[in-house]
Design a protein around this motif. Structure first.
Motif, short mmCIF file in Angstrom:
data_model
loop_
_atom_site.label_atom_id
_atom_site.label_comp_id
_atom_site.label_asym_id
_atom_site.label_seq_id
_atom_site.Cartn_x
_atom_site.Cartn_y
_atom_site.Cartn_z
N TRP A 77 -25.19 -7.48 -55.81
CA TRP A 77 -24.48 -7.84 -54.58
C TRP A 77 -24.24 -6.62 -53.70
N MET A 78 -23.79 -5.52 -54.32
CA MET A 78 -23.51 -4.31 -53.54
C MET A 78 -24.78 -3.78 -52.87
N GLU A 79 -25.90 -3.80 -53.59
CA GLU A 79 -27.16 -3.34 -53.00
C GLU A 79 -27.54 -4.20 -51.80
N GLY A 80 -27.45 -5.51 -51.95
CA GLY A 80 -27.80 -6.41 -50.86
C GLY A 80 -26.87 -6.27 -49.67
N PHE A 81 -25.57 -6.14 -49.95
CA PHE A 81 -24.59 -5.98 -48.89
C PHE A 81 -24.83 -4.68 -48.14
N GLY A 82 -25.12 -3.62 -48.88
CA GLY A 82 -25.38 -2.31 -48.27
C GLY A 82 -26.63 -2.29 -47.40
N LYS A 83 -27.57 -3.16 -47.70
CA LYS A 83 -28.79 -3.25 -46.88
C LYS A 83 -28.53 -4.01 -45.58
N ARG A 84 -27.53 -4.88 -45.60
CA ARG A 84 -27.24 -5.70 -44.43
C ARG A 84 -26.27 -5.04 -43.45
N PHE A 85 -25.36 -4.22 -43.96
CA PHE A 85 -24.31 -3.65 -43.11
C PHE A 85 -24.24 -2.14 -43.30
N ASP A 86 -23.96 -1.44 -42.18
CA ASP A 86 -23.80 0.01 -42.28
C ASP A 86 -22.32 0.35 -42.47
N ALA A 87 -22.05 1.62 -42.76
CA ALA A 87 -20.69 2.07 -43.06
C ALA A 87 -19.72 1.80 -41.91
N ASP A 88 -20.17 1.98 -40.68
CA ASP A 88 -19.29 1.74 -39.53
C ASP A 88 -18.89 0.26 -39.42
N GLU A 89 -19.82 -0.62 -39.74
CA GLU A 89 -19.51 -2.05 -39.72
C GLU A 89 -18.53 -2.40 -40.84
N MET A 90 -18.73 -1.78 -42.00
CA MET A 90 -17.87 -2.07 -43.15
C MET A 90 -16.48 -1.48 -43.01
N MET A 91 -16.41 -0.25 -42.53
CA MET A 91 -15.14 0.48 -42.58
C MET A 91 -14.44 0.69 -41.25
N LYS A 92 -15.20 0.65 -40.16
CA LYS A 92 -14.60 0.98 -38.87
C LYS A 92 -14.56 -0.18 -37.89
N GLY A 93 -14.97 -1.35 -38.33
CA GLY A 93 -14.89 -2.51 -37.45
C GLY A 93 -15.91 -2.53 -36.33
N LYS A 94 -17.05 -1.86 -36.53
CA LYS A 94 -18.10 -1.88 -35.51
C LYS A 94 -18.54 -3.32 -35.24
N GLN A 95 -18.75 -3.62 -33.98
CA GLN A 95 -19.16 -4.95 -33.53
C GLN A 95 -20.42 -5.40 -34.28
N LEU A 96 -20.42 -6.65 -34.72
CA LEU A 96 -21.56 -7.21 -35.43
C LEU A 96 -22.45 -7.99 -34.49
N THR A 97 -23.74 -7.95 -34.77
CA THR A 97 -24.67 -8.80 -34.02
C THR A 97 -24.47 -10.24 -34.47
N ASP A 98 -25.05 -11.17 -33.74
CA ASP A 98 -24.94 -12.58 -34.12
C ASP A 98 -25.53 -12.81 -35.51
N GLN A 99 -26.65 -12.16 -35.81
CA GLN A 99 -27.26 -12.30 -37.14
C GLN A 99 -26.34 -11.77 -38.23
N LYS A 100 -25.70 -10.66 -37.96
CA LYS A 100 -24.81 -10.06 -38.96
C LYS A 100 -23.54 -10.90 -39.16
N LYS A 101 -23.13 -11.62 -38.13
CA LYS A 101 -21.99 -12.54 -38.28
C LYS A 101 -22.36 -13.65 -39.28
N VAL A 102 -23.57 -14.15 -39.17
CA VAL A 102 -24.06 -15.16 -40.11
C VAL A 102 -24.11 -14.56 -41.52
N TRP A 103 -24.64 -13.35 -41.63
CA TRP A 103 -24.72 -12.68 -42.94
C TRP A 103 -23.34 -12.46 -43.54
N LEU A 104 -22.37 -12.11 -42.70
CA LEU A 104 -21.03 -11.86 -43.22
C LEU A 104 -20.44 -13.14 -43.82
#
Length: 132
Positions: A77-104
């Protein structure tokens, strides 16, 4: 009419802010569950060691296999999650694309299932050990 036209940018900004806040909140939830599960990883390893000397029973083998599968699921799970999201998205609240919203949304479901898997494997192993 001019007042309404002036309000439109404010309304758009508020909706955008609310959407961003929901994303940050959902990402925080996913990361909080991740942290909760990570804290239990050492417990699973300790339980495997405690059960290992007792492999004369299929119950113990099943419990060991469940614990190992839980650990592997966490790594996958961690490997897959790390491939989908970068550190800024995970830790700093960087805006997600529409695709990444679906992934989340998908990742939230996965990490909750992972938490259940880890908890049930730990509970099963502890129950077995308590019978001794």
């Amino acid at each position: 009419m001019k007042k309404i036209l002036r309000l439109i940018p404010i309304i758009i900004a508020l909706v955008s802010f609310q959407t961003k806040a929901q994303e940050v909140s959902q990402m925080k939830l996913v990361m909080d569950i991740h942290d909760e599960v990570m804290a239990k990883m050492s417990t699973t390893v300790k339980l495997v060691h405690r059960l290992s000397g007792k492999t004369d029973s299929s119950e113990y083998e099943t419990a060991i296999n469940d614990l190992k599968a839980s650990n592997k699921s966490m790594v996958v799970w961690m490997e897959g999650f790390g491939k989908r999201f970068d550190a800024d998205e995970m830790m700093k609240g960087k805006q997600l694309t529409d695709q990444k919203k679906v992934w989340l949304n998908e990742e939230e479901v996965k990490v909750k299932a992972l938490r259940d898997q880890i908890n049930s494997s730990i509970e099963r192993a502890e129950t077995l050990l308590a019978k001794e």
